[in-house]
Design an enzyme around this catalytic site. Structure first.
Site, PDB file in Angstrom:
ATOM      1  N   LEU A  50       0.866  -1.184   0.000  1.00  0.00           N
ATOM      2  CA  LEU A  50       0.000   0.000   0.000  1.00  0.00           C
ATOM      3  C   LEU A  50       0.899   1.229   0.000  1.00  0.00           C
ATOM      4  O   LEU A  50       1.642   1.444   0.956  1.00  0.00           O
ATOM      5  CB  LEU A  50      -0.797  -0.046   1.307  1.00  0.00           C
ATOM      6  N   HIS A  51       0.857   2.013  -1.062  1.00  0.00           N
ATOM      7  CA  HIS A  51       1.662   3.240  -1.032  1.00  0.00           C
ATOM      8  C   HIS A  51       1.092   4.378  -1.868  1.00  0.00           C
ATOM      9  O   HIS A  51       1.633   5.471  -1.855  1.00  0.00           O
ATOM     10  CB  HIS A  51       3.094   2.951  -1.471  1.00  0.00           C
ATOM     11  N   ARG A  52      -0.011   4.126  -2.616  1.00  0.00           N
ATOM     12  CA  ARG A  52      -0.574   5.210  -3.438  1.00  0.00           C
ATOM     13  C   ARG A  52      -0.989   6.380  -2.557  1.00  0.00           C
ATOM     14  O   ARG A  52      -1.687   6.166  -1.550  1.00  0.00           O
ATOM     15  CB  ARG A  52      -1.835   4.740  -4.174  1.00  0.00           C
TER      16      ARG A  52
END
Ligand code: UD1
Length: 375
Positions: free
Chosen positions: A212-214
């Site tokens: 998860l990094h957006r």
């Protein structure tokens, strides 16, 4: 574009951020294996931590970059501007015949823009992908890079459709397959020999992997909190390993008061270790682009925690389902997989480990027509 006579075609390959490294590795190897090319590598320094950069060079066997621009992190304008400014100096000194850029990060756009203004040809690998979502920084980078590139190398048929609709001449577009899969195929056996599962106490098929990094997911506290809550629920049935991206680590600190989710957290993993985890996972949950492609080839169910994908073939042919960010939908789709519901996928056309070879064939024809022949 100048057709070369004697002397090798001088290519400057550009990489800046983590998802670039697995794409540039097979290209550099192929270019350096052919007599007609002299390839140099510039690292923009967009990613600079050992875990985000150096370990990938090691795992993928990428030689030391010939230059490092050391731009580091920063707001988009400044980061893109710094690459633009620094790479322009480098290009003026080196005057390569071609600048080769991959993917959709800020470094990709900046390098392409600097090159085209100096009259240097640009090749974009992974062209034509579109999420249709202009709030994504990568979508802007893709649209602009494609408009100014001379060679557009696509991974899936949707790529050419988008490019043609945007007015790119057909003769610039080449459907070559997926260089990221070149790397996956080259390294999967080696990855399978690593002991990362044993170290984390996991059994094949009996764990999930989360990335998860957006910005759209992690920079919005309520969204991040809601995602973590449903992921913690899923974790009760299937342990979820979560290598935490630096942006997400900072978001947990800044937005959630440092309260980490109750999942199996790890530092960002290297390419090989992460590949081993993906290959043996029972379920992958991600907002990454590349992981949708890797799970498709590995035949592992993937739930994409976004409202859209720029890689529709991973849904049409692969194992990817775009589930969005609504917790109820994520829960329902994850339970389906845990209860044994699996969509059989197939490997998309030309994702066969030979994309870099096809790309260099095209370049050879363009710059050295008549020389033909490989190696
Ligand atoms: C960038 C790419 C994104 C890609 C992602 C993979 C753009 C617009 N985005 O996003 O497409 O999916 O890389 O990681 O180019 N940081 C470190 N160490 C590093 C790099 C970053 O600690 O080596 C931290 C910094 O606090 C930085 C933050 O991570 O501010 C975000 O890094 P940045 O490169 O700006 O964007 P990513 O979110 O990584």
């Amino acid at each position: 574009m100048a057709v070369r006579g004697a002397g090798p075609v001088r290519v400057l390959a550009v990489a800046g951020a983590r998802p670039n490294f697995m794409k540039i590795a097979p290209l550099l190897r192929e270019l350096r294996a052919r007599e007609g090319f002299a390839a140099r590598l510039v690292h923009t320094g967009q990613h600079y931590d050992t875990a985000m950069s150096e370990s990938f060079f090691r795992d993928l066997g990428i030689p030391e970059p010939d230059a490092n621009l050391g731009v580091g992190s920063g707001p988009h304008g400044r980061q893109t501007g710094q690459v633009l400014e620094k790479i322009e100096d480098l290009l003026q000194g080196e005057r390569p015949d071609l600048v080769l850029v991959v993917g959709d990060v800020n470094s990709t756009l900046a390098a392409a823009l600097a090159a085209v203004k100096l009259g240097i040809a640009v090749a974009h690998v992974e062209a034509g992908l579109r999420s249709g979502d202009r709030s994504m920084p990568e979508e802007i980078n893709r649209l602009l890079t494609d408009q100014i590139s001379d060679f557009l190398f696509t991974t899936e048929p949707a790529g050419a459709e988008h490019l043609l609709r945007e007015g790119v001449p057909a003769e610039k577009i080449h459907f070559v397959g997926n260089v990221m899969i070149d790397s996956l195929q080259a390294h999967l056996e080696r990855a399978r020999r690593l002991d990362v599962l044993e170290r984390l106490g996991l059994e094949p098929g009996k764990f999930g992997v989360l990335t998860l990094h957006r910005p759209s997911n992690v920079d919005e506290p309520a969204r991040l909190q809601a995602l973590f809550e449903v992921l913690e629920e899923i974790h009760q049935r299937l342990p979820i390993v979560f290598p935490v991206h630096p942006r997400t680590r900072d978001a947990i600190q800044d937005h959630l008061g440092g309260k980490s989710p109750q999942l199996r957290l790890t530092e960002p993993l290297g390419y090989l270790e992460f590949l081993r985890l993906l290959a043996d996972a029972g379920l992958v949950l991600t907002d990454s682009g590349g992981i949708q492609e890797e799970t498709t080839v590995l035949g592992v169910p993937c739930l994409t925690l976004r409202e859209n994908t720029e890689r529709p073939i991973t849904v049409a042919e692969g194992t990817n389902t775009v589930v969005g960010t609504d917790p109820a939908t994520i829960r329902a789709e994850a339970l389906k997989v845990l209860d044994g519901e699996r969509r059989p996928g197939r490997i998309p056309e030309r994702w066969d480990g030979r994309a870099a070879e096809r790309i260099v064939d095209v370049l050879e024809q363009a710059f050295r027509p008549g020389t033909g022949g490989r190696r």
